[in-house]
Design a protein around this motif. Sequence first.
Motif, PDB file in Angstrom:
ATOM      1  N   THR A   1     -69.246 -11.671 -74.018  1.00  0.00           N
ATOM      2  CA  THR A   1     -69.874 -10.364 -73.829  1.00  0.00           C
ATOM      3  C   THR A   1     -68.993  -9.288 -74.462  1.00  0.00           C
ATOM      4  OG1 THR A   1     -70.682 -11.158 -71.704  1.00  0.00           O
ATOM      5  CG2 THR A   1     -70.809  -8.798 -72.070  1.00  0.00           C
TER       6      THR A   1
ATOM      7  N   LEU B   1     -73.774  -2.239 -73.413  1.00  0.00           N
ATOM      8  CA  LEU B   1     -73.663  -3.663 -73.689  1.00  0.00           C
ATOM      9  C   LEU B   1     -74.048  -3.853 -75.152  1.00  0.00           C
ATOM     10  CD1 LEU B   1     -73.255  -6.578 -72.701  1.00  0.00           C
ATOM     11  CD2 LEU B   1     -75.652  -6.577 -72.014  1.00  0.00           C
TER      12      LEU B   1
ATOM     13  N   TYR C   1     -76.662 -19.162 -70.267  1.00  0.00           N
ATOM     14  CA  TYR C   1     -76.623 -18.269 -69.113  1.00  0.00           C
ATOM     15  C   TYR C   1     -76.766 -16.805 -69.504  1.00  0.00           C
ATOM     16  CZ  TYR C   1     -71.693 -17.939 -70.444  1.00  0.00           C
ATOM     17  OH  TYR C   1     -70.539 -17.766 -71.137  1.00  0.00           O
ATOM     18  N   ASN C   2     -76.566 -16.458 -70.779  1.00  0.00           N
ATOM     19  CA  ASN C   2     -76.699 -15.071 -71.213  1.00  0.00           C
ATOM     20  C   ASN C   2     -78.147 -14.658 -71.448  1.00  0.00           C
ATOM     21  OD1 ASN C   2     -74.202 -13.898 -71.036  1.00  0.00           O
ATOM     22  ND2 ASN C   2     -73.565 -14.508 -73.074  1.00  0.00           N
TER      23      ASN C   2
ATOM     24  N   TYR D   1     -80.662  -6.228 -70.984  1.00  0.00           N
ATOM     25  CA  TYR D   1     -79.666  -5.169 -70.841  1.00  0.00           C
ATOM     26  C   TYR D   1     -78.905  -4.896 -72.132  1.00  0.00           C
ATOM     27  CZ  TYR D   1     -80.882  -6.454 -66.152  1.00  0.00           C
ATOM     28  OH  TYR D   1     -81.602  -6.747 -65.022  1.00  0.00           O
TER      29      TYR D   1
ATOM     30  N   GLN E   1     -80.550 -14.451 -69.467  1.00  0.00           N
ATOM     31  CA  GLN E   1     -81.009 -13.573 -68.392  1.00  0.00           C
ATOM     32  C   GLN E   1     -80.537 -12.124 -68.581  1.00  0.00           C
ATOM     33  OE1 GLN E   1     -79.248 -14.613 -64.590  1.00  0.00           O
ATOM     34  NE2 GLN E   1     -77.460 -15.430 -65.628  1.00  0.00           N
ATOM     35  N   TYR E   2     -79.500 -11.929 -69.406  1.00  0.00           N
ATOM     36  CA  TYR E   2     -78.948 -10.595 -69.603  1.00  0.00           C
ATOM     37  C   TYR E   2     -79.490  -9.889 -70.844  1.00  0.00           C
ATOM     38  CZ  TYR E   2     -75.683 -12.458 -66.186  1.00  0.00           C
ATOM     39  OH  TYR E   2     -75.139 -13.033 -65.072  1.00  0.00           O
TER      40      TYR E   2
ATOM     41  N   LEU F   1     -74.144  -2.741 -64.639  1.00  0.00           N
ATOM     42  CA  LEU F   1     -73.814  -4.024 -65.249  1.00  0.00           C
ATOM     43  C   LEU F   1     -74.883  -5.052 -64.919  1.00  0.00           C
ATOM     44  CD1 LEU F   1     -69.983  -4.178 -64.546  1.00  0.00           C
ATOM     45  CD2 LEU F   1     -71.114  -3.676 -66.703  1.00  0.00           C
ATOM     46  N   PHE F   2     -75.599  -5.470 -65.954  1.00  0.00           N
ATOM     47  CA  PHE F   2     -76.584  -6.546 -65.836  1.00  0.00           C
ATOM     48  C   PHE F   2     -77.579  -6.302 -64.702  1.00  0.00           C
ATOM     49  CE2 PHE F   2     -72.488  -8.411 -67.266  1.00  0.00           C
ATOM     50  CZ  PHE F   2     -72.822  -8.515 -68.601  1.00  0.00           C
ATOM     51  N   GLY F   3     -78.069  -5.063 -64.610  1.00  0.00           N
ATOM     52  CA  GLY F   3     -79.068  -4.737 -63.612  1.00  0.00           C
ATOM     53  C   GLY F   3     -78.520  -4.341 -62.257  1.00  0.00           C
TER      54      GLY F   3
ATOM     55  N   LEU G   1     -74.046 -10.239 -76.804  1.00  0.00           N
ATOM     56  CA  LEU G   1     -73.981 -11.391 -75.899  1.00  0.00           C
ATOM     57  C   LEU G   1     -73.903 -12.653 -76.739  1.00  0.00           C
ATOM     58  CD1 LEU G   1     -76.854 -10.397 -73.453  1.00  0.00           C
ATOM     59  CD2 LEU G   1     -74.433 -10.548 -72.850  1.00  0.00           C
TER      60      LEU G   1
END
Length: 129
Positions: free
Chosen positions: A36, A53, A61-62, A68, A64-65, A91-93, A56
């Motif tokens: 990140t 941000l 797993y990224n 953002y 989902q981010y 941060l990430f929601g 990524l």
Amino acid sequence: MRRLCRIFVAAAAILATAMPAFASPAGIWELETRDTRFALELCGDGTQLCGKLAWLSDADYNKQYLPYLDKPMASGLRSDGPNRWKGELHLFGHRMSGTLTQRSADQMTLQGCAFLVVCKSYEMFRYSE
């Protein structure tokens, strides 16, 4: 009175040299996990810190981010001392209170707490300016 003024000036000079002067926090910073990156810049009156941000990795797993990405993570963090900014992070929601502390020209610590009890700390390293 003149002597007191000289002592004050000498003490101020000693304190100024004792406080480290780091490079600007502006630039791209990468989390220690290397998955990140955040883009930081001075904003507002030039003493506040803003960031988003910026990148990524393609790790599963990224995914989902992704919503953002390119969204603000810090807007107008206020200076809370030399090389330290404090305020609200996104941060990430998750909205949390946080602190960014620049430890050296190329290292920074990001600390955030949600609900004042769930806290996390990350080391960040300068990726580029």
